[in-house]
Design a protein around this motif. Structure first.
Motif, PDB file in Angstrom:
ATOM      1  N   TYR A  40      -6.633 -42.419  -0.635  1.00 55.03           N
ATOM      2  CA  TYR A  40      -5.537 -42.623   0.315  1.00 55.03           C
ATOM      3  C   TYR A  40      -4.499 -43.602  -0.240  1.00 55.03           C
ATOM      4  O   TYR A  40      -3.292 -43.334  -0.168  1.00 55.03           O
ATOM      5  CB  TYR A  40      -6.086 -43.131   1.651  1.00 55.03           C
ATOM      6  CG  TYR A  40      -5.039 -43.754   2.524  1.00 55.03           C
ATOM      7  CD1 TYR A  40      -4.121 -42.973   3.207  1.00 55.03           C
ATOM      8  CD2 TYR A  40      -4.934 -45.139   2.635  1.00 55.03           C
ATOM      9  CE1 TYR A  40      -3.142 -43.546   3.981  1.00 55.03           C
ATOM     10  CE2 TYR A  40      -3.961 -45.722   3.411  1.00 55.03           C
ATOM     11  CZ  TYR A  40      -3.069 -44.924   4.085  1.00 55.03           C
ATOM     12  OH  TYR A  40      -2.090 -45.497   4.844  1.00 55.03           O
ATOM     13  N   ILE A  65      -9.061 -50.424   6.337  1.00 54.36           N
ATOM     14  CA  ILE A  65      -9.512 -50.751   4.978  1.00 54.36           C
ATOM     15  C   ILE A  65      -9.964 -52.206   4.922  1.00 54.36           C
ATOM     16  O   ILE A  65     -10.965 -52.534   4.283  1.00 54.36           O
ATOM     17  CB  ILE A  65      -8.414 -50.458   3.942  1.00 54.36           C
ATOM     18  CG1 ILE A  65      -8.136 -48.956   3.879  1.00 54.36           C
ATOM     19  CG2 ILE A  65      -8.809 -50.983   2.570  1.00 54.36           C
ATOM     20  CD1 ILE A  65      -6.929 -48.579   3.040  1.00 54.36           C
ATOM     21  N   ILE A 125      -4.511 -47.704   9.240  1.00 55.40           N
ATOM     22  CA  ILE A 125      -5.460 -47.413   8.161  1.00 55.40           C
ATOM     23  C   ILE A 125      -5.614 -48.630   7.261  1.00 55.40           C
ATOM     24  O   ILE A 125      -6.719 -48.911   6.780  1.00 55.40           O
ATOM     25  CB  ILE A 125      -5.021 -46.167   7.368  1.00 55.40           C
ATOM     26  CG1 ILE A 125      -5.016 -44.957   8.295  1.00 55.40           C
ATOM     27  CG2 ILE A 125      -5.949 -45.923   6.180  1.00 55.40           C
ATOM     28  CD1 ILE A 125      -4.459 -43.704   7.689  1.00 55.40           C
ATOM     29  N   TYR A 168     -13.290 -52.370   6.458  1.00 55.91           N
ATOM     30  CA  TYR A 168     -14.268 -51.799   5.526  1.00 55.91           C
ATOM     31  C   TYR A 168     -14.588 -52.772   4.394  1.00 55.91           C
ATOM     32  O   TYR A 168     -15.741 -52.862   3.959  1.00 55.91           O
ATOM     33  CB  TYR A 168     -13.770 -50.465   4.966  1.00 55.91           C
ATOM     34  CG  TYR A 168     -14.739 -49.868   3.982  1.00 55.91           C
ATOM     35  CD1 TYR A 168     -15.960 -49.369   4.411  1.00 55.91           C
ATOM     36  CD2 TYR A 168     -14.464 -49.832   2.624  1.00 55.91           C
ATOM     37  CE1 TYR A 168     -16.878 -48.847   3.516  1.00 55.91           C
ATOM     38  CE2 TYR A 168     -15.362 -49.301   1.722  1.00 55.91           C
ATOM     39  CZ  TYR A 168     -16.567 -48.814   2.169  1.00 55.91           C
ATOM     40  OH  TYR A 168     -17.479 -48.303   1.283  1.00 55.91           O
ATOM     41  N   PHE A 195     -10.724 -44.182   0.842  1.00 53.39           N
ATOM     42  CA  PHE A 195      -9.668 -45.185   0.945  1.00 53.39           C
ATOM     43  C   PHE A 195      -8.908 -45.343  -0.376  1.00 53.39           C
ATOM     44  O   PHE A 195      -7.695 -45.536  -0.377  1.00 53.39           O
ATOM     45  CB  PHE A 195     -10.232 -46.529   1.413  1.00 53.39           C
ATOM     46  CG  PHE A 195     -10.616 -46.545   2.868  1.00 53.39           C
ATOM     47  CD1 PHE A 195      -9.841 -45.918   3.824  1.00 53.39           C
ATOM     48  CD2 PHE A 195     -11.756 -47.193   3.279  1.00 53.39           C
ATOM     49  CE1 PHE A 195     -10.187 -45.932   5.172  1.00 53.39           C
ATOM     50  CE2 PHE A 195     -12.119 -47.226   4.622  1.00 53.39           C
ATOM     51  CZ  PHE A 195     -11.328 -46.596   5.568  1.00 53.39           C
TER      52      PHE A 195
END
Length: 89
Positions: free
Chosen positions: A78, A56, A52, A59, A75
């Protein structure tokens, strides 16, 4: 234990930078943040949450081109959740 605190503080910084970049601030912090997330993700690759972190980073690259989506908030939530949970342990 100290390393965990440092990583938590850096994750909070990433969440702040993610929000800032979403609104057009902290543009100069994109590259170091991407590098941090990819390096951390590759070092801790056995941890599923590291994938993840790499997502990120990808992203953030997309966000740098001005493409804003709801993923920013997912995000950020998270990262905040991960920080709060890891500080409790």
């Amino acid at each position: 234990m100290l390393a965990l605190w440092i990583l938590n503080i850096l994750d909070l910084a990433v969440a702040t930078i993610l929000i800032g970049v979403h609104f057009g601030f902290f543009i100069a912090a994109i590259v170091p943040t991407i590098m941090y997330l990819i390096i951390k993700g590759l070092i801790l690759i056995k941890d599923p949450f590291s994938i993840i972190d790499i997502m990120i980073a990808i992203y953030l690259i997309i966000l740098a081109f001005g493409i804003k989506t709801f993923l920013t908030w997912i995000f950020v939530i998270y990262l905040l959740y991960k920080t709060i949970i890891s500080l409790k342990t």
